[in-house]
Design a protein around this motif. Sequence first.
Motif, mmCIF file in Angstrom:
data_model
loop_
_atom_site.group_PDB
_atom_site.id
_atom_site.type_symbol
_atom_site.label_atom_id
_atom_site.label_comp_id
_atom_site.label_asym_id
_atom_site.label_seq_id
_atom_site.Cartn_x
_atom_site.Cartn_y
_atom_site.Cartn_z
ATOM 1 N N THR A 78 0.459 -1.171 -0.143
ATOM 2 C CA THR A 78 -0.070 -0.342 -0.551
ATOM 3 C C THR A 78 0.630 1.436 -0.048
ATOM 4 N N PHE A 82 0.863 4.340 -2.920
ATOM 5 C CA PHE A 82 0.986 5.431 -2.145
ATOM 6 C C PHE A 82 1.865 6.428 -2.714
ATOM 7 N N PHE A 234 -3.101 3.634 -9.647
ATOM 8 C CA PHE A 234 -3.271 2.643 -8.495
ATOM 9 C C PHE A 234 -3.236 1.189 -9.168
ATOM 10 N N PHE A 288 -10.822 6.576 -3.250
ATOM 11 C CA PHE A 288 -10.249 7.956 -3.670
ATOM 12 C C PHE A 288 -11.088 8.724 -4.906
#
Lengths: 303, 275
Positions: A78, A82, A234, A288
């Motif tokens: 993650t 990010f 992502f 998001f």
Amino acid sequence: MKSALSRRTGSRHQLADAMWGYFFVAPVVIGLAVFYAFPFLQNIYFSFCEVDRFNRSSFIGLDNYREMFSSGELYQSTGNTFLYVLLTVPLGIFLAILVAALLNSKARGQSALRTLYYLPAITMPAAIAMVWKWIYNGNYGVLNEFLKVFGVSGRNWLNESATALIAVAVVGIWSMVGYNMVILLAGMQGISPSYYEAAQIDGAGALACFFHITIPMLSPSIFFVLITSLISGFQVFDTIYMMIGKTSLAYESTQSLVMLFYRNAFDYGYKGYASAVSIYIFVIILLFTLIQFVAQKKWVHYE
Amino acid sequence: MSNGRRTSRVVLYIVLCLGVLLTVFPFIWMVLTSFKLDGEAVQVPPTILPQHPSLQAYQQVFDVIPFRAVLLNSVISTVLIVLGQVLFCTMAAYGFARIKFPGRQLIFILVLSVLMVPSQIFLIPQYLIIQKLHLLDTMGGLVLPSLFSAFGTFLLRQFFLSIPAEMEEAAILDGANRWQIFTKVMVPLVQPGIVTLVIFTAKYGWNNFMWPLIITTTPSKMTLGPALSTLSGVHVNNYPAQMAGAVLAVIPMLILFIVFQKQFIEGVAHAGVKG
């Protein structure tokens, strides 16, 4: 005015027409149901199952999720994802706006330059990754040779955890600028010249025009580019898969969420666990996107 | 033109050309390396132009992977995906845009919802379906899920919606049935939309990586993406061969791009403006 159809017809014809409607949409609807809607539901079910090598699934409740959230791997991936998004999206959009603005200022050869800038957008990511891997090569790479000219000593960019993700992000930015630029340039060309003429009469300079006319008028296009860049950021996979080998020392520090999903699903055969990871990715992207749609009310101006 | 404006013009061109150089350099380096011998590629300091321009690297690509078959697989799968999507999406888009039937709104929203979901979600069950159909490592397995597209349906529906109703009503009064109206009247009118879809889909089909990577295992059944991955695994230190493979994978799309430049760029620009 009533349509010609309903004037000519009674309910029998409407029924026949509805049948035509079903006929036209049937292939896509059935195809999407079989290959997308059903898999979506099955994937949710799998995330609560253990799926063995013979693809037999047995229900294990929340165990996959428990395991996922207690593994360091998930948080590492993650964080990597990010960081990748943070490195690529703002800079990728900023550079795209810059290039679009420069091209829009009636530069001669505008369309030829636009074509050249667009090249990375049509190129196969797997091929792009191979070329950049060669450029970054620690022993013979042209980047290190170039840096040597300035007395900077080279590194093994893709094999060090300090640099690997940044190196991959540079490739990500390189790949996205042209695509975003084309969308933003089209947006800029849609802004009526009368705004600029009025501002010039008021004595506004080029920079003032840019920040007070171009950027606000362009905000719907910027928003579109932001959403699509976030979603694809992502989901970064191809370049990392091709550029970072299993033996790379930077393997863990570059493993993205989709990479984590892929390894578990198709290398290790933990399909149940991988399903849970894919649900996690889905939720993050959804969150998001929703945040962006709420936030856009503050900064996106529609005419 | 004032002096200040001339300077800013010069700065503008310098920045733009620097950007182009950064964009194009990897392509140039790829091509230059591909014509070198593998010994020359790892020379320190490196040569810029190949000292003994050679096609050896290209030969090596064909020796290691069944490149002819791979290239053909990429072409055929891309063409099939494009044809499938154009036929099915155009039909569905017309149905959703122009024909009233019970449940239309709901079904269309369900179709759109597919767009909201990242593709990884579907992959494991899709793989299992293809496995059950005994289509792993086949052309059918490569293309089947990609024949149906929510994006394509949505894109073309926008085009159908912008056509005035009179065009269709005249044909209905002439007694034409829906299929005739669709093929004779409506499809020609949405041609720009179809061109955009063809370009989007061709790019997607050609460059797609993860699905063929999962579905194919035999080298001769692969498409270019996974084959390049194999190539870089076999020729770990033969950089000219790797670059030759990359050149061969990039060139067909590049030719398509050069021929249809305007449509490529306008299609994307259009997508952004319409949102």
